[in-house]
Motif scaffolding. Structure first.
Motif, PDB file in Angstrom:
ATOM      1  N   PRO A  52      82.377  72.723  41.139  1.00  0.00           N
ATOM      2  CA  PRO A  52      83.049  71.658  40.486  1.00  0.00           C
ATOM      3  C   PRO A  52      83.992  70.878  41.579  1.00  0.00           C
ATOM      4  O   PRO A  52      84.128  69.719  41.388  1.00  0.00           O
ATOM      5  N   THR A  53      84.645  71.585  42.296  1.00  0.00           N
ATOM      6  CA  THR A  53      85.444  70.893  43.254  1.00  0.00           C
ATOM      7  C   THR A  53      84.762  69.791  44.199  1.00  0.00           C
ATOM      8  O   THR A  53      85.208  68.983  44.754  1.00  0.00           O
ATOM      9  N   GLY A  54      83.379  70.399  44.609  1.00  0.00           N
ATOM     10  CA  GLY A  54      82.583  69.511  45.505  1.00  0.00           C
ATOM     11  C   GLY A  54      82.324  68.149  44.620  1.00  0.00           C
ATOM     12  O   GLY A  54      82.164  67.135  45.563  1.00  0.00           O
ATOM     13  N   VAL A  55      82.283  68.243  43.527  1.00  0.00           N
ATOM     14  CA  VAL A  55      82.154  66.979  42.629  1.00  0.00           C
ATOM     15  C   VAL A  55      83.264  66.089  42.991  1.00  0.00           C
ATOM     16  O   VAL A  55      83.066  64.713  43.093  1.00  0.00           O
ATOM     17  N   THR A  56      84.359  66.754  42.871  1.00  0.00           N
ATOM     18  CA  THR A  56      85.660  65.762  42.801  1.00  0.00           C
ATOM     19  C   THR A  56      85.718  65.304  44.373  1.00  0.00           C
ATOM     20  O   THR A  56      86.088  64.176  44.537  1.00  0.00           O
ATOM     21  N   ALA A  61      85.341  60.695  48.157  1.00  0.00           N
ATOM     22  CA  ALA A  61      84.757  60.143  49.108  1.00  0.00           C
ATOM     23  C   ALA A  61      84.050  58.751  48.932  1.00  0.00           C
ATOM     24  O   ALA A  61      84.131  57.867  49.498  1.00  0.00           O
ATOM     25  N   LEU A  62      83.432  58.787  47.759  1.00  0.00           N
ATOM     26  CA  LEU A  62      82.887  57.490  47.061  1.00  0.00           C
ATOM     27  C   LEU A  62      83.901  56.585  46.592  1.00  0.00           C
ATOM     28  O   LEU A  62      83.271  55.366  46.267  1.00  0.00           O
ATOM     29  N   GLY A  63      85.189  56.971  46.416  1.00  0.00           N
ATOM     30  CA  GLY A  63      86.152  55.967  45.890  1.00  0.00           C
ATOM     31  C   GLY A  63      86.233  55.994  44.481  1.00  0.00           C
ATOM     32  O   GLY A  63      86.862  55.138  44.082  1.00  0.00           O
ATOM     33  N   VAL A  64      85.851  56.936  43.917  1.00  0.00           N
ATOM     34  CA  VAL A  64      86.158  57.162  42.510  1.00  0.00           C
ATOM     35  C   VAL A  64      87.098  58.230  42.371  1.00  0.00           C
ATOM     36  O   VAL A  64      87.275  59.310  43.096  1.00  0.00           O
ATOM     37  N   GLY A  65      88.092  58.037  41.246  1.00  0.00           N
ATOM     38  CA  GLY A  65      89.157  58.774  41.178  1.00  0.00           C
ATOM     39  C   GLY A  65      88.984  60.474  40.772  1.00  0.00           C
ATOM     40  O   GLY A  65      89.445  61.088  41.639  1.00  0.00           O
TER      41      GLY A  65
END
Length: 125
Positions: A52-56, A61-65
């Motif tokens: 799950p930390t990979g999703v964060t 990296a994509l600019g989503v919080g």
């Protein structure tokens, strides 16, 4: 350790979903790109569940919080695709049913008219 159980349940659910989909792969209406997209979806689900930390990190990296926001946005896009796909399939089925009903009505009309006029039915077609 507490999150291990939910991860196990979610991975089993993703694998079960994949197995149900694989059982229908012999269906002619399941296109190859849908198979590939669904397989990638299941793999992405399993990776997101186990890491799950990979999703964060990807969200940042994509600019989503947050990772949960990224998952939500992707689910909105996925639901839009599903809705459009379902709408197009229903529209296609409605057209086929309309064409079939017209064909049956014309055939029955010709048969009824021939019976009324006592016209012999031709065996040649």
């Amino acid at each position: 350790m507490n999150h291990l159980w939910i991860q196990l349940i979610l991975v089993v659910a993703a694998v079960a979903m994949a197995l149900l989909f694989v059982r229908r792969w012999d269906a002619a209406n399941t296109r190859a790109w849908k198979r590939i997209a669904f397989s990638l979806f299941v793999i992405a689900n399993i990776v997101a569940i186990l890491w799950p930390t990979g999703v964060t990190k990807l969200a940042t990296a994509l600019g989503v919080g947050r990772g949960t926001d990224l998952v939500l946005y992707l689910m909105v896009i996925g639901m839009g695709f599903l809705t459009l796909n379902t709408y197009l399939r229903f529209r296609s089925l409605e057209k086929k049913i309309t064409d079939l009903a017209r064909t049956v009505a014309i055939t029955e009309g010709i048969r009824h008219n021939n019976d009324r006029l006592d016209v012999p039915v031709s065996s040649e077609r």
